[in-house]
Structure formats: C-alpha cells, structure tokens
Design a protein around this motif. Structure first.
Motif, PDB file in Angstrom:
ATOM      1  N   PHE A   1       0.810  -1.220   0.000  1.00 58.41           N
ATOM      2  CA  PHE A   1       0.000   0.000   0.000  1.00 58.41           C
ATOM      3  C   PHE A   1       0.843   1.269   0.000  1.00 58.41           C
ATOM      4  O   PHE A   1       0.596   2.192  -0.788  1.00 58.41           O
ATOM      5  N   ASP A   2       1.853   1.355   0.869  1.00 59.93           N
ATOM      6  CA  ASP A   2       2.594   2.615   0.955  1.00 59.93           C
ATOM      7  C   ASP A   2       3.397   2.887  -0.314  1.00 59.93           C
ATOM      8  O   ASP A   2       3.605   4.050  -0.690  1.00 59.93           O
ATOM      9  N   ASP A   3       3.819   1.831  -1.026  1.00 57.20           N
ATOM     10  CA  ASP A   3       4.541   2.049  -2.284  1.00 57.20           C
ATOM     11  C   ASP A   3       3.598   2.527  -3.380  1.00 57.20           C
ATOM     12  O   ASP A   3       4.000   3.311  -4.246  1.00 57.20           O
ATOM     13  N   LEU A   4       2.354   2.065  -3.341  1.00 57.39           N
ATOM     14  CA  LEU A   4       1.385   2.585  -4.294  1.00 57.39           C
ATOM     15  C   LEU A   4       1.097   4.055  -4.030  1.00 57.39           C
ATOM     16  O   LEU A   4       0.928   4.843  -4.965  1.00 57.39           O
ATOM     17  N   VAL A   5       1.058   4.449  -2.751  1.00 52.58           N
ATOM     18  CA  VAL A   5       0.899   5.869  -2.421  1.00 52.58           C
ATOM     19  C   VAL A   5       2.118   6.652  -2.896  1.00 52.58           C
ATOM     20  O   VAL A   5       1.987   7.760  -3.449  1.00 52.58           O
ATOM     21  N   ALA A   6       3.320   6.089  -2.721  1.00 49.04           N
ATOM     22  CA  ALA A   6       4.538   6.743  -3.221  1.00 49.04           C
ATOM     23  C   ALA A   6       4.487   6.876  -4.740  1.00 49.04           C
ATOM     24  O   ALA A   6       4.934   7.888  -5.297  1.00 49.04           O
ATOM     25  N   ALA A   7       3.923   5.877  -5.424  1.00 50.04           N
ATOM     26  CA  ALA A   7       3.786   5.955  -6.878  1.00 50.04           C
ATOM     27  C   ALA A   7       2.836   7.076  -7.278  1.00 50.04           C
ATOM     28  O   ALA A   7       3.105   7.824  -8.229  1.00 50.04           O
ATOM     29  N   LEU A   8       1.717   7.213  -6.561  1.00 53.80           N
ATOM     30  CA  LEU A   8       0.770   8.288  -6.868  1.00 53.80           C
ATOM     31  C   LEU A   8       1.398   9.660  -6.639  1.00 53.80           C
ATOM     32  O   LEU A   8       1.177  10.595  -7.422  1.00 53.80           O
ATOM     33  N   CYS A   9       2.183   9.788  -5.572  1.00 58.49           N
ATOM     34  CA  CYS A   9       2.883  11.050  -5.312  1.00 58.49           C
ATOM     35  C   CYS A   9       3.885  11.347  -6.420  1.00 58.49           C
ATOM     36  O   CYS A   9       4.040  12.499  -6.861  1.00 58.49           O
ATOM     37  N   THR A  10       4.572  10.309  -6.891  1.00 57.16           N
ATOM     38  CA  THR A  10       5.525  10.478  -7.995  1.00 57.16           C
ATOM     39  C   THR A  10       4.814  10.944  -9.251  1.00 57.16           C
ATOM     40  O   THR A  10       5.281  11.865  -9.942  1.00 57.16           O
ATOM     41  N   LEU A  11       3.681  10.334  -9.550  1.00 57.32           N
ATOM     42  CA  LEU A  11       2.930  10.725 -10.740  1.00 57.32           C
ATOM     43  C   LEU A  11       2.427  12.155 -10.640  1.00 57.32           C
ATOM     44  O   LEU A  11       2.384  12.888 -11.639  1.00 57.32           O
ATOM     45  N   LEU A  12       2.046  12.570  -9.428  1.00 55.94           N
ATOM     46  CA  LEU A  12       1.609  13.956  -9.234  1.00 55.94           C
ATOM     47  C   LEU A  12       2.744  14.921  -9.504  1.00 55.94           C
ATOM     48  O   LEU A  12       2.556  15.943 -10.190  1.00 55.94           O
ATOM     49  N   VAL A  13       3.937  14.615  -8.991  1.00 54.16           N
ATOM     50  CA  VAL A  13       5.103  15.480  -9.244  1.00 54.16           C
ATOM     51  C   VAL A  13       5.429  15.513 -10.743  1.00 54.16           C
ATOM     52  O   VAL A  13       5.711  16.587 -11.296  1.00 54.16           O
ATOM     53  N   MET A  14       5.372  14.357 -11.399  1.00 56.88           N
ATOM     54  CA  MET A  14       5.647  14.314 -12.837  1.00 56.88           C
ATOM     55  C   MET A  14       4.620  15.142 -13.620  1.00 56.88           C
ATOM     56  O   MET A  14       4.975  15.839 -14.568  1.00 56.88           O
TER      57      MET A  14
END
Length: 210
Positions: A192-205
């Motif tokens: 779960f926390d890595d999926l949240v990290a992925a969403l944060c990464t996509l937001l920054v991108m």
C-alpha cells in the motif's frame, strides 16, 4: 519498502541451519507459537521453498545486501523495458492494466507469505511492492524518454525512502502489533505505501510537465 532487513538472528546462522529448522512444505503454515521465535534472515533458502518467494523477492533482486529496494526498482525498470513491446503486441494498451491487477493480488499473497516465513512484518528483502509501484508509474508516463523515466525513478525512490506526508501515513497504517506474526493486513500494507509513493511520484511528474 526500502529498509534493510531487521532480523535479530545472529549473522552466524547459515541458510542451511534455517532450512533445517523450518518445515519443508512449499507454503508455510502459520502458527501462533511462531510469533515467539526470532526473525529469519533473507537468503537463497526462501527461493528454494516456494514460487511465491520468487515473486515477493523480485526474482531474487531483493536479496541484494545493499539497498534492496533500489535494486528491486532497477529490476522492475529493466523488466518493463523488456516486457512492454511484447505486452503491447499481445494485449494492446490494456496489457499492463491486467498485469498490474493480477500482480497486486498475487503479490499481496506472496508478500504476506514471505513476511510470515521471515517472521518480519515488513522485510527489506521483499521488493514486489517497489516492482508493482514502479511498473504503474512507467505504464502511465510511457511513452516517455529515458531521461523522464530516470526522473520518475529518482522521485519514486525519494518518496519511498523518505516517506514524507501521505507515504509515511500509509507506511504506519497497517503495521502489526509487536509479538504477533504478520497477516494479510500487514501483507497489504507492504504494497500500500509504495502505491501511495507511486501516486505522489505521478503527481510530481504531472506538475513538472504542466
């Protein structure tokens, strides 16, 4: 998760000794008494026991003695570049969607079983969470240049390692109680926390390209 394994068993304990003290069936049985036993170190013995461990350990990349989360993410990147043309030809644009959907549920199972086998709630050697999350990122940013993919890799590793804001919340959300064996809740939390990290990464991108 990118932390190093936190096993407290002596470094002198060999894989052969661990195998000898562990039941031989391919899939670990879970007993309440196991919670009182010390954690196990990750090793090749896991790969010998079950195909689920191959998945959770990222085909062995999680056994890296240095930064297994980073090594697992690099393996995910290489695997994506190799698989993407084949999936696109076979299944079209939806190919990665199916891989991620199946990979989530199979990975949940695999991460749970490996955490139970090691008696650690969130083993550093388990890198399927990084693999799945980075595949999601690459799927959504592709087509993109290698420079953009490298930027996504670095941003994702920063979020996963530092765990700011929502990533830290997600990491704490499904922690188990001390002295208890990991269960399905903790297995979900690993991913779960890595999926949240992925969403944060996509937001920054997305903000970067806005």
């Amino acid at each position: 998760m990118n932390e190093e394994p936190t096993a407290t068993s002596p470094a002198s304990i060999s894989d052969a000794h661990v195998i000898a003290e562990t039941p031989r069936p391919g899939f670990e049985s879970v007993h309440a008494a196991d919670a009182a036993l010390p954690p196990r170190r990750a090793g090749v013995w896991l790969l010998r026991r079950s195909p689920l461990h191959w998945i959770s350990l990222g085909m062995g990349s999680g056994l890296s003695p240095f930064a297994p989360g980073t090594v697992g993410t690099l393996w995910a990147w290489a695997a994506f570049l190799l698989l993407d043309p084949m999936l696109s030809d076979a299944l079209g644009e939806a190919g990665w969607g199916w891989v991620l959907l199946v990979g989530f549920f199979v990975g949940w199972w695999a991460c749970t079983r490996t955490a139970q086998a090691m008696r650690v709630g969130d083993p550093g050697a388990v890198v399927w969470d990084e693999v799945l999350a980075f595949w999601l990122i690459l799927w959504l940013v592709t087509p993109s240049s290698l420079v953009a993919q490298l930027a996504a890799f670095l941003i994702f590793r920063l979020f996963d390692a530092a765990k700011p804001g929502p990533v830290g919340w997600a990491d704490r959300r499904y922690k188990g109680q001390p002295g208890t064996l990991p269960g399905w809740r903790q297995g979900f939390g690993i991913i779960f926390d890595d999926l949240v990290a992925a969403l944060c990464t996509l937001l920054v991108m997305a903000l970067w390209h806005a």
